[in-house]
Design a protein around this motif. Structure first.
Motif, short mmCIF file in Angstrom:
data_model
loop_
_atom_site.label_atom_id
_atom_site.label_comp_id
_atom_site.label_asym_id
_atom_site.label_seq_id
_atom_site.Cartn_x
_atom_site.Cartn_y
_atom_site.Cartn_z
N CYS A 1 -10.42 7.29 0.82
CA CYS A 1 -10.84 6.34 1.84
C CYS A 1 -9.63 5.93 2.66
O CYS A 1 -8.48 6.20 2.29
CB CYS A 1 -11.48 5.10 1.20
SG CYS A 1 -10.34 4.16 0.14
N HIS A 2 -9.86 5.29 3.80
CA HIS A 2 -8.79 4.73 4.61
C HIS A 2 -8.64 3.25 4.26
O HIS A 2 -9.63 2.51 4.28
CB HIS A 2 -9.10 4.89 6.10
CG HIS A 2 -8.85 6.28 6.62
ND1 HIS A 2 -9.79 7.28 6.53
CD2 HIS A 2 -7.75 6.83 7.20
CE1 HIS A 2 -9.30 8.39 7.05
NE2 HIS A 2 -8.08 8.14 7.47
N VAL A 3 -7.42 2.84 3.94
CA VAL A 3 -7.15 1.44 3.65
C VAL A 3 -6.13 0.90 4.65
O VAL A 3 -5.30 1.65 5.16
CB VAL A 3 -6.63 1.24 2.21
CG1 VAL A 3 -7.71 1.61 1.20
CG2 VAL A 3 -5.36 2.05 1.96
N GLY A 4 -6.22 -0.39 4.90
CA GLY A 4 -5.30 -1.02 5.85
C GLY A 4 -4.14 -1.70 5.16
O GLY A 4 -4.21 -2.05 3.99
N THR A 5 -3.07 -1.89 5.92
CA THR A 5 -1.89 -2.61 5.44
C THR A 5 -1.86 -4.00 6.07
O THR A 5 -1.88 -4.12 7.29
CB THR A 5 -0.60 -1.86 5.83
OG1 THR A 5 -0.63 -0.55 5.27
CG2 THR A 5 0.63 -2.61 5.34
N THR B 1 -3.88 -4.79 15.58
CA THR B 1 -4.69 -3.96 14.70
C THR B 1 -3.83 -3.42 13.57
O THR B 1 -2.94 -2.60 13.81
CB THR B 1 -5.31 -2.78 15.47
OG1 THR B 1 -6.07 -3.27 16.57
CG2 THR B 1 -6.23 -1.97 14.56
N PRO B 2 -4.04 -3.86 12.34
CA PRO B 2 -3.24 -3.36 11.21
C PRO B 2 -3.36 -1.85 11.05
O PRO B 2 -4.40 -1.25 11.37
CB PRO B 2 -3.86 -4.09 10.01
CG PRO B 2 -4.46 -5.32 10.60
CD PRO B 2 -4.97 -4.92 11.94
N LYS B 3 -2.31 -1.22 10.56
CA LYS B 3 -2.29 0.22 10.36
C LYS B 3 -3.17 0.61 9.17
O LYS B 3 -3.29 -0.14 8.21
CB LYS B 3 -0.86 0.69 10.12
CG LYS B 3 0.08 0.44 11.29
CD LYS B 3 1.51 0.85 10.96
CE LYS B 3 2.44 0.57 12.12
NZ LYS B 3 3.85 0.92 11.81
N THR B 4 -3.75 1.80 9.25
CA THR B 4 -4.56 2.30 8.14
C THR B 4 -3.99 3.63 7.64
O THR B 4 -3.36 4.37 8.40
CB THR B 4 -6.03 2.50 8.54
OG1 THR B 4 -6.10 3.43 9.63
CG2 THR B 4 -6.66 1.18 8.96
N THR B 5 -4.21 3.90 6.37
CA THR B 5 -3.69 5.10 5.72
C THR B 5 -4.77 5.69 4.84
O THR B 5 -5.52 4.96 4.19
CB THR B 5 -2.46 4.76 4.84
OG1 THR B 5 -1.46 4.14 5.65
CG2 THR B 5 -1.88 6.01 4.19
N TYR B 6 -4.83 7.03 4.81
CA TYR B 6 -5.80 7.69 3.93
C TYR B 6 -5.20 7.84 2.54
O TYR B 6 -4.09 8.35 2.37
CB TYR B 6 -6.18 9.07 4.47
CG TYR B 6 -7.19 9.79 3.60
CD1 TYR B 6 -8.53 9.45 3.63
CD2 TYR B 6 -6.77 10.79 2.72
CE1 TYR B 6 -9.46 10.09 2.82
CE2 TYR B 6 -7.69 11.45 1.90
CZ TYR B 6 -9.03 11.09 1.97
OH TYR B 6 -9.94 11.72 1.16
N ASN C 1 -1.06 -1.41 -1.40
CA ASN C 1 -2.19 -0.52 -1.65
C ASN C 1 -1.95 0.89 -1.13
O ASN C 1 -2.78 1.79 -1.30
CB ASN C 1 -3.47 -1.09 -1.05
CG ASN C 1 -3.38 -1.21 0.47
OD1 ASN C 1 -2.30 -1.16 1.05
ND2 ASN C 1 -4.52 -1.38 1.11
N ASN C 2 -0.81 1.12 -0.45
CA ASN C 2 -0.46 2.43 0.08
C ASN C 2 1.05 2.45 0.34
O ASN C 2 1.77 1.55 -0.10
CB ASN C 2 -1.25 2.75 1.35
CG ASN C 2 -0.85 1.87 2.52
OD1 ASN C 2 0.11 2.15 3.23
ND2 ASN C 2 -1.58 0.77 2.73
N GLY C 3 1.54 3.48 1.02
CA GLY C 3 2.97 3.56 1.30
C GLY C 3 3.79 3.78 0.04
O GLY C 3 4.87 3.23 -0.12
N PHE C 4 3.26 4.61 -0.86
CA PHE C 4 3.89 4.79 -2.16
C PHE C 4 5.25 5.50 -2.09
O PHE C 4 6.02 5.43 -3.03
CB PHE C 4 2.95 5.58 -3.08
CG PHE C 4 1.56 4.99 -3.16
CD1 PHE C 4 1.36 3.67 -3.53
CD2 PHE C 4 0.46 5.75 -2.84
CE1 PHE C 4 0.09 3.12 -3.58
CE2 PHE C 4 -0.83 5.23 -2.90
CZ PHE C 4 -1.00 3.91 -3.27
N CYS C 5 5.53 6.18 -0.98
CA CYS C 5 6.79 6.92 -0.86
C CYS C 5 7.86 6.16 -0.09
O CYS C 5 8.92 6.71 0.21
CB CYS C 5 6.55 8.28 -0.19
SG CYS C 5 5.83 9.48 -1.32
N LEU C 6 7.61 4.92 0.26
CA LEU C 6 8.59 4.15 1.01
C LEU C 6 9.82 3.87 0.16
O LEU C 6 9.71 3.48 -1.01
CB LEU C 6 7.99 2.82 1.48
CG LEU C 6 6.90 2.91 2.55
CD1 LEU C 6 6.36 1.52 2.86
CD2 LEU C 6 7.44 3.55 3.83
#
Length: 207
Positions: free
Chosen positions: A114-118, A128-133, A179-184
């Motif tokens: 799914c696409h989740v927002g930051t 508009t917050p960014k979204t990531t799949y 909830n995302n951006g695990f490689c930051l």
């Protein structure tokens, strides 16, 4: 026999009262996420995120998510408006929020995405917050998370090593906002504890 029946009824009333106080949804009024954060360039800081106070967006009932730094409740920051369902969590944020954006979907099975927002940083002017799949790679049971199911999440477009963890019904293993951006690079945050009233919903066993 009568005494046993009375005790059973009292136990049922207490259980129902506790359930009503904390609600039916995965995120509910009074929940507090305690997180420790820091990196090489700054000292470690304790952050607490709390759902405190309801609000009405149109005809939709929602909750206010605040951030408290190092226990200073006098300077708490409103970070987002949260709408929770039994298995999904949505948010409104930014200077001019236009639509609800998915924050977590705890109903995902292995292979589902799914696409989740930051949620933007405090003071951000992003409209508009960014979204990531993201995609659920697999579900596991971990002793570090007690009785909770851990969702191994991946960002398939960022490489095989971009994986993170969601604790089902709780949020990201690095904190509610992660909830995302695990490689930051440079991120060093850990979810320490989640409570609701007098109940401890999650507590890490690692110090």
């Amino acid at each position: 026999m009568v005494i046993k029946l009375v005790k059973l009824l009292l136990a049922s009333v207490i259980a129902i009262s506790a359930q009503t106080a904390c609600g039916q949804n995965v995120f509910r009024e009074g929940m507090i996420w305690k997180t420790e954060t820091g990196n090489l360039s700054r000292r470690h800081m304790e952050l607490a995120y709390i759902l405190d106070g309801d609000t009405l967006i149109g005809k939709t009932h929602a909750l206010k998510l605040y951030c408290i730094k190092d226990g200073n409740t006098a300077r708490r920051e409103l970070r987002a408006i949260i709408r929770a369902e039994p298995d999904k969590v949505y948010f409104l944020s930014g200077s001019k929020p236009k639509k609800w954006i998915l924050l977590y979907d705890f109903s995902l099975k292995s292979g589902d995405g799914c696409h989740v927002g930051t949620i933007p940083p405090a003071g951000s002017m992003e409209s508009t917050p960014k979204t990531t799949y993201v995609r659920c790679k697999r579900l596991i049971n971990s002793g570090d998370s007690g009785e909770h199911t851990v969702m191994i999440m991946e960002e398939p477009f960022e490489g095989n090593d971009c994986t993170g963890r969601w604790i089902k019904g709780i949020g990201g293993i690095q904190g509610i906002l992660v909830n995302n951006g695990f490689c930051l690079d440079g991120r060093n945050t850990t979810l320490r504890q989640v409570t609701c009233g007098d109940s401890t919903l999650y507590k890490t066993t690692k110090l």
